[in-house]
Design a protein around this motif. Structure first.
Motif, PDB file in Angstrom:
ATOM      1  N   GLU A  62      -6.792   1.231  -3.579  1.00  0.00           N
ATOM      2  CA  GLU A  62      -8.155   0.826  -3.216  1.00  0.00           C
ATOM      3  C   GLU A  62      -8.256  -0.676  -3.014  1.00  0.00           C
ATOM      4  O   GLU A  62      -8.896  -1.140  -2.067  1.00  0.00           O
ATOM      5  CB  GLU A  62      -9.138   1.298  -4.281  1.00  0.00           C
ATOM      6  N   ALA A  63      -7.625  -1.454  -3.873  1.00  0.00           N
ATOM      7  CA  ALA A  63      -7.652  -2.914  -3.743  1.00  0.00           C
ATOM      8  C   ALA A  63      -6.931  -3.345  -2.475  1.00  0.00           C
ATOM      9  O   ALA A  63      -7.403  -4.240  -1.751  1.00  0.00           O
ATOM     10  CB  ALA A  63      -7.009  -3.569  -4.966  1.00  0.00           C
ATOM     11  N   ALA A  94       2.215   1.814  -3.429  1.00  0.00           N
ATOM     12  CA  ALA A  94       1.154   2.293  -4.317  1.00  0.00           C
ATOM     13  C   ALA A  94       0.819   3.753  -4.017  1.00  0.00           C
ATOM     14  O   ALA A  94       0.556   4.531  -4.935  1.00  0.00           O
ATOM     15  CB  ALA A  94      -0.087   1.415  -4.188  1.00  0.00           C
ATOM     16  N   GLN A 105       0.838  -1.198   0.000  1.00  0.00           N
ATOM     17  CA  GLN A 105       0.000   0.000   0.000  1.00  0.00           C
ATOM     18  C   GLN A 105       0.876   1.252   0.000  1.00  0.00           C
ATOM     19  O   GLN A 105       0.609   2.204  -0.719  1.00  0.00           O
ATOM     20  CB  GLN A 105      -0.922  -0.008   1.219  1.00  0.00           C
ATOM     21  N   ARG A 125      -0.860   5.174  -7.379  1.00  0.00           N
ATOM     22  CA  ARG A 125      -1.644   4.186  -8.131  1.00  0.00           C
ATOM     23  C   ARG A 125      -2.948   3.964  -7.357  1.00  0.00           C
ATOM     24  O   ARG A 125      -3.040   3.099  -6.492  1.00  0.00           O
ATOM     25  CB  ARG A 125      -0.844   2.893  -8.277  1.00  0.00           C
ATOM     26  N   VAL A 126      -3.941   4.737  -7.681  1.00  0.00           N
ATOM     27  CA  VAL A 126      -5.196   4.775  -6.928  1.00  0.00           C
ATOM     28  C   VAL A 126      -5.902   3.423  -6.916  1.00  0.00           C
ATOM     29  O   VAL A 126      -6.360   2.961  -5.875  1.00  0.00           O
ATOM     30  CB  VAL A 126      -6.128   5.883  -7.472  1.00  0.00           C
ATOM     31  N   GLY A 127      -5.989   2.772  -8.072  1.00  0.00           N
ATOM     32  CA  GLY A 127      -6.669   1.473  -8.137  1.00  0.00           C
ATOM     33  C   GLY A 127      -5.990   0.445  -7.246  1.00  0.00           C
ATOM     34  O   GLY A 127      -6.657  -0.325  -6.557  1.00  0.00           O
ATOM     35  N   ALA A 128      -4.666   0.443  -7.244  1.00  0.00           N
ATOM     36  CA  ALA A 128      -3.928  -0.499  -6.393  1.00  0.00           C
ATOM     37  C   ALA A 128      -4.159  -0.184  -4.926  1.00  0.00           C
ATOM     38  O   ALA A 128      -4.345  -1.091  -4.110  1.00  0.00           O
ATOM     39  CB  ALA A 128      -2.434  -0.451  -6.721  1.00  0.00           C
TER      40      ALA A 128
END
Length: 121
Positions: free
Chosen positions: A38-39, A28, A25, A33-36
């Motif tokens: 969030e995941a 990221a 995290q 890297r927003v999508g990473a």
């Protein structure tokens, strides 16, 4: 005693997974890297719930842990590891907040009136 060993092993495994998640995290967040992010946050929430359930089980088995010196030492190592993970998660929260502030400032600089392009141009 088998039950206590099993729960402590699960607790250690969960903490290691949470720590790895926190490092991913952090990477990221630094790379925005927003999508990473969030995941990883979703995965982090699941790990935190699992950790909480395991900690409740350990509290119930506290007497058994306190009677056995090897279990006591293991429990103390787990507590130290948990503090390190908590610290890393706190740092990630600060990093996420800063990333959000910098991104908002960038958007404001790029599109002060909320538009990415000028329709009159």
């Amino acid at each position: 005693m088998e039950e206590v060993h099993k729960i402590l092993a699960q607790l250690e495994t969960t903490l290691v997974a949470l720590q790895q998640n926190a490092w991913q995290q952090r990477q990221a967040l630094i790379a925005l890297r927003v999508g990473a992010v969030e995941a990883l946050v979703a995965q982090q929430q699941a790990l935190l719930q699992q950790l909480e359930a395991l900690q409740r089980q350990c509290v119930q088995l506290g007497e058994r842990i306190e009677r056995e010196p090897s279990l006591q030492q293991r429990w103390e190592r787990i507590r130290i590891q948990a503090r390190e993970v908590r610290h890393l998660l706190q740092l990630n929260r600060i990093l996420a907040q800063r990333a959000h502030e910098h991104t908002a400032a960038l958007w404001e600089a790029l599109a002060p009136d909320g538009h990415l392009y000028n329709r009159q141009a």
